[in-house]
Design an enzyme around this catalytic site. Sequence first.
Site, PDB file in Angstrom:
ATOM      1  N   LYS A 127     -23.265  -3.758   9.625  1.00 25.16           N
ATOM      2  CA  LYS A 127     -23.729  -3.729   8.236  1.00 25.16           C
ATOM      3  C   LYS A 127     -25.216  -3.386   8.255  1.00 25.16           C
ATOM      4  O   LYS A 127     -26.015  -4.097   8.863  1.00 25.16           O
ATOM      5  CB  LYS A 127     -23.521  -5.099   7.574  1.00 25.16           C
ATOM      6  CG  LYS A 127     -22.053  -5.522   7.500  1.00 25.16           C
ATOM      7  CD  LYS A 127     -21.390  -4.957   6.266  1.00 25.16           C
ATOM      8  CE  LYS A 127     -19.980  -5.533   6.117  1.00 25.16           C
ATOM      9  NZ  LYS A 127     -19.278  -4.942   4.968  1.00 25.16           N
ATOM     10  N   LYS A 226      -8.199  -1.680   2.038  1.00 29.63           N
ATOM     11  CA  LYS A 226      -8.269  -3.151   2.018  1.00 29.63           C
ATOM     12  C   LYS A 226      -7.097  -3.680   1.207  1.00 29.63           C
ATOM     13  O   LYS A 226      -7.148  -3.675  -0.028  1.00 29.63           O
ATOM     14  CB  LYS A 226      -9.560  -3.590   1.319  1.00 29.63           C
ATOM     15  CG  LYS A 226     -10.807  -3.536   2.162  1.00 29.63           C
ATOM     16  CD  LYS A 226     -11.882  -4.429   1.531  1.00 29.63           C
ATOM     17  CE  LYS A 226     -13.079  -4.573   2.423  1.00 29.63           C
ATOM     18  NZ  LYS A 226     -14.040  -3.483   2.281  1.00 29.63           N
TER      19      LYS A 226
HETATM   20 MG    MG Z   1     -17.528  -1.623   3.407  1.00 32.11          MG
END
Ligand code: MG
Length: 328
Positions: A127, A226
């Site tokens: 990230k 997702k």
């Molecule tokens: Mg992402």
Amino acid sequence: MKFWFAKYELQPVVPFNGTQAKPRHGALLQVEWPDGIGYADCHPWPEFGDEPIDSQLKLLKRAKLTPLTEQSIWLAKRDADLRSENKSAFEKFSPLKNHYLITDIEIIGETLLKHIQSQKFQTLKIKVGRQPEKEVEWLNALGARWPFQFRLDFNSQLDYLSFEGFIKKLTVETQRKIEFVEDPFPFSVDTWLESNNLLRLAIDKEEGNAALDSLTEVPFSVMMIKPATQDVDRMSTFCRRKNLKFAVTSNLDHPLGQAHAAWVAGELKRRLPTQILDCGVLSHVAFEPNPFSEQIKSDGPFFVGVEGTGVGFDDLLDRVDWKELKTL
Ligand code: MG
């Protein structure tokens, strides 16, 4: 349909990309149909626009579905169907390969990298986007010394120009190790097309997905799927039609959500074996262990399964203190 819920907290091991390591809130759902009971997770990310968990539950009580609860019900139904047949989702599951998730570059040191390498992970998903200068320096150092490939997830925190600047400051060696870049900046077809020529882009957030059907030219190379938040059939059909690579990921949610994501990934792997990339369902390492995460069986980068019927965790789910939500 009848609903029960049980709220929970997950404690991040380290801050997520600069935010404080505050507990995260979600709820497990138990859903009853006339022919069976199934389980799913609901783990919102209010920082990225989801309704917080209390609103999710209030809306569900009033029969108003959000993208999250819609998926929770879909997943719970799959689970209920298997549980009523006394079958496990992981009976015919072949171990599913994953990246290693790094939520904050500050935590990375020699010891952790050695551990990740000894576990035979080949890909790091990192990230980034909060402190670009520092990240560039760190990625260049990492690229020079370690054999990993990288997935950089910016969560749309940059803009087109700052992203270009970021990439140009990376050494050629580090650039070569980037498998793809996820959500570098907010979705727009023109700028994404240009950046996708520079490096392979992956799309994760819903804003781009909403416009999928109207795209004449696809401005990304990879889709993140997702199951906790997205219509899996719609996304996987799009990948198949456009011959795009994809990775299935958890929603950085409860281990029950991870198990659901792994199950979906296993099915897609059988259907689209040449298009699926390493996935991202081993996310429990980002949180302090709990009785559920302790039941996840893994082997290095591979998610192996969970014991029990349906998505597993039978003994733990029996002991949950469920509260009833009004009948839908
Ligand atoms: Mg992402």
